[in-house]
Design an enzyme around this catalytic site. Structure first.
Site, PDB file in Angstrom:
ATOM      1  N   ASP A  96      52.107  36.467  38.546  1.00  0.00           N
ATOM      2  CA  ASP A  96      50.813  37.161  38.607  1.00  0.00           C
ATOM      3  C   ASP A  96      50.635  38.150  37.458  1.00  0.00           C
ATOM      4  O   ASP A  96      50.026  39.213  37.617  1.00  0.00           O
ATOM      5  CB  ASP A  96      50.665  37.913  39.939  1.00  0.00           C
ATOM      6  CG  ASP A  96      50.971  37.054  41.157  1.00  0.00           C
ATOM      7  OD1 ASP A  96      50.616  35.858  41.123  1.00  0.00           O
ATOM      8  OD2 ASP A  96      51.563  37.560  42.121  1.00  0.00           O
ATOM      9  N   GLU A 108      41.520  32.786  44.379  1.00  0.00           N
ATOM     10  CA  GLU A 108      42.010  34.160  44.478  1.00  0.00           C
ATOM     11  C   GLU A 108      42.390  34.629  43.076  1.00  0.00           C
ATOM     12  O   GLU A 108      42.147  33.955  42.079  1.00  0.00           O
ATOM     13  CB  GLU A 108      43.218  34.232  45.420  1.00  0.00           C
ATOM     14  CG  GLU A 108      44.413  33.416  44.951  1.00  0.00           C
ATOM     15  CD  GLU A 108      45.578  33.405  45.940  1.00  0.00           C
ATOM     16  OE1 GLU A 108      45.379  33.778  47.109  1.00  0.00           O
ATOM     17  OE2 GLU A 108      46.678  33.005  45.531  1.00  0.00           O
TER      18      GLU A 108
END
Length: 469
Positions: free
Chosen positions: A20, A207
């Protein structure tokens, strides 16, 4: 940009698991802020946040900055998920994050980019109520922050419809809200700018938004519902009219060279990342899967080109990423820098879905003396490394392996073999050498395993023995 030594993918040490990733430039250094997986973990992001940075003039020199924030520093329990960091209008640095099984955005603050962050609060309305804390509100998840012309924009949200989630919120997609200059109080309430969908078979928003302003366009990079990697949308405004433009990167090369979700070039999984410009070159940072799980992910990066009309061509997954050029045609290369890792094909365009090869390590989490290697190469499995700048001639490529069978070497996926070598059976690391002629140019190395058992691969050494006449 220069490098003093070669840079691989993954670009951090192999014992580090940072998914991420949000790349941010502060001063003369590039910082990577991300989640922190645990090798051998059983869920996402089990470790605390740590910092990594590199000087802008040498992306081979990554420095560990230590633990910057722990999951015990606020009152809500749960693992720390995908963060973002920006320098606020007061000059301090603000870290935004979400926690497992919550629907709120936490904020921490520090005087330096990678120092010890302290809990600052949670994103809230002017009356003090926490955004996302009540059933029916939009789901707050995976925050991204943009400061533009003195205004602070916070992006968040998911379209995940999991029946196992403990938070009953509106999974509507990507939302945006404006914050006050205190960096946590809502000025404009959340609204949806990229709608999600319940279907997995679309390229709708899933997302993990990451937001940048590039010239006059605003970009949101995000993973899509169909697991094909990172896509992007653009708008002339920070808070409306975003239009999906297409894919930007898949660590499984889905969408390139005939690769699909059923025929990935590398084991598939979730993704999340962002872009940064380094000395005139844009890069996309995200992560790949390892250890035959979704819970041990490693940071990778690839160069991308933004065209004059704002479009971005999908970046190919490589082993050389931040290196700025192909790797040299002499030296020892660790097998864990593999960028294509494929199971045997049972039909054209369809890989066998079970017993896949994968990158892993010996030892425990944070064991810096481990072996890092490819495990479980079975008959028909392929390990590909891209790219190398061959000067042309005769080469010896010595493979350190464990197992038995034979290896065929080709210079392109599904290409003709340029060399084959038998592997004497060995339960310990052993070496077998391929002798081949390789013409001058930019080439990949694809190793195909053939045999009744399996093989593990630790590294390979390229040695030139004779120049092209």
């Amino acid at each position: 940009m220069t490098v003093k030594k070669q840079v691989y993918n993954p670009f951090l040490p192999p014992w580090e698991y940072i998914p991420d990733g949000e790349p941010r430039i502060f001063g003369d250094r590039l910082y990577l802020f991300g989640s922190h997986d645990k090798f051998g973990g059983t869920w996402y992001c089990e470790n605390d946040y740590v910092g990594w940075s590199a000087p802008l003039d040498d992306l081979s020199d990554w420095r560990y900055e230590g633990v910057i924030y722990t999951k015990g520093q606020d009152s809500r329990k749960g693992n720390l998920y995908a963060p973002d960091v920006v320098q606020g209008l007061d000059g301090r640095f603000y870290l935004y994050y979400s926690k497992d099984d919550t629907s709120v955005i936490g904020v921490a603050v520090c005087d330096t980019p990678c120092g010890k962050y302290e809990f600052y609060g949670e994103v809230c309305y002017p009356d003090g109520k926490i955004v996302g804390d009540n059933e029916g509100e939009y789901f707050m998840f995976d925050p991204a922050v943009l400061i533009d012309d003195g205004r602070v924009w916070l992006y968040s949200g998911s379209s995940h419809r999991s029946t196992t989630t403990k938070v009953k919120r509106n999974m509507a997609g990507c939302t945006v809200m404006e914050l006050e200059t205190d960096m946590k109080t809502v000025k404009q309430s959340p609204k949806v700018i990229l709608p999600g969908t319940a279907s997995w078979m679309t390229d709708a928003y899933f997302e993990g938004p990451s937001v940048r302003k590039i010239q006059d366009l605003y970009y949101i990079v995000y993973p899509v519902r169909n697991a094909s990697g990172l896509h992007y949308a653009t708008s002339c405004y920070p808070d409306k009219d975003f239009v999906h433009r297409g894919p930007i990167h898949s660590t499984s090369d889905i969408g390139l060279n005939g690769h699909t979700v059923q025929n990935p070039a590398y084991p598939t999984g979730n993704n999340h990342g962002g872009m940064v410009q380094l000395n005139g070159q844009w890069y996309i940072f995200d992560h790949r899967q390892t250890n035959n799980t979704g819970f041990s992910r490693q940071a990778v990066a690839e160069p991308v080109t933004i065209e004059s009309d704002g479009t971005i061509r999908q970046a190919e997954a490589t082993s050389c990423g931040l290196n700025g050029k192909p790797l040299m045609d002499e030296g020892t290369y660790p097998a864990y820098i593999v960028c294509n890792l494929m199971n045997k094909k049972v039909l054209p365009g369809l890989q066998w879905p079970f017993g896949k090869p994968y990158v892993t390590q010996s030892g425990q989490d944070d064991d810096r003396k481990s072996d890092y290697y490819i495990k479980n190469l079975k008959n028909g499995c392929v390990a590909g490394f891209k790219y190398f700048a061959f000067t042309g001639g005769t080469y010896q490529i010595a493979v350190t392996y464990r197992g038995s069978g034979k290896i065929a070497l080709s210079l392109q996926e599904d290409g003709e073999a340029v060399a084959v070598v038998a592997l004497p059976s060995s339960q310990n690391w052993n070496t077998a050498t391929l002798n081949c002629n390789i013409p001058q140019g930019k080439h990949a190395l694809f190793f195909t395993y053939c045999g009744k058992h399996s093989m593990d691969m630790l590294y390979f050494e390229i040695k030139k023995t004779e120049e092209t006449l």
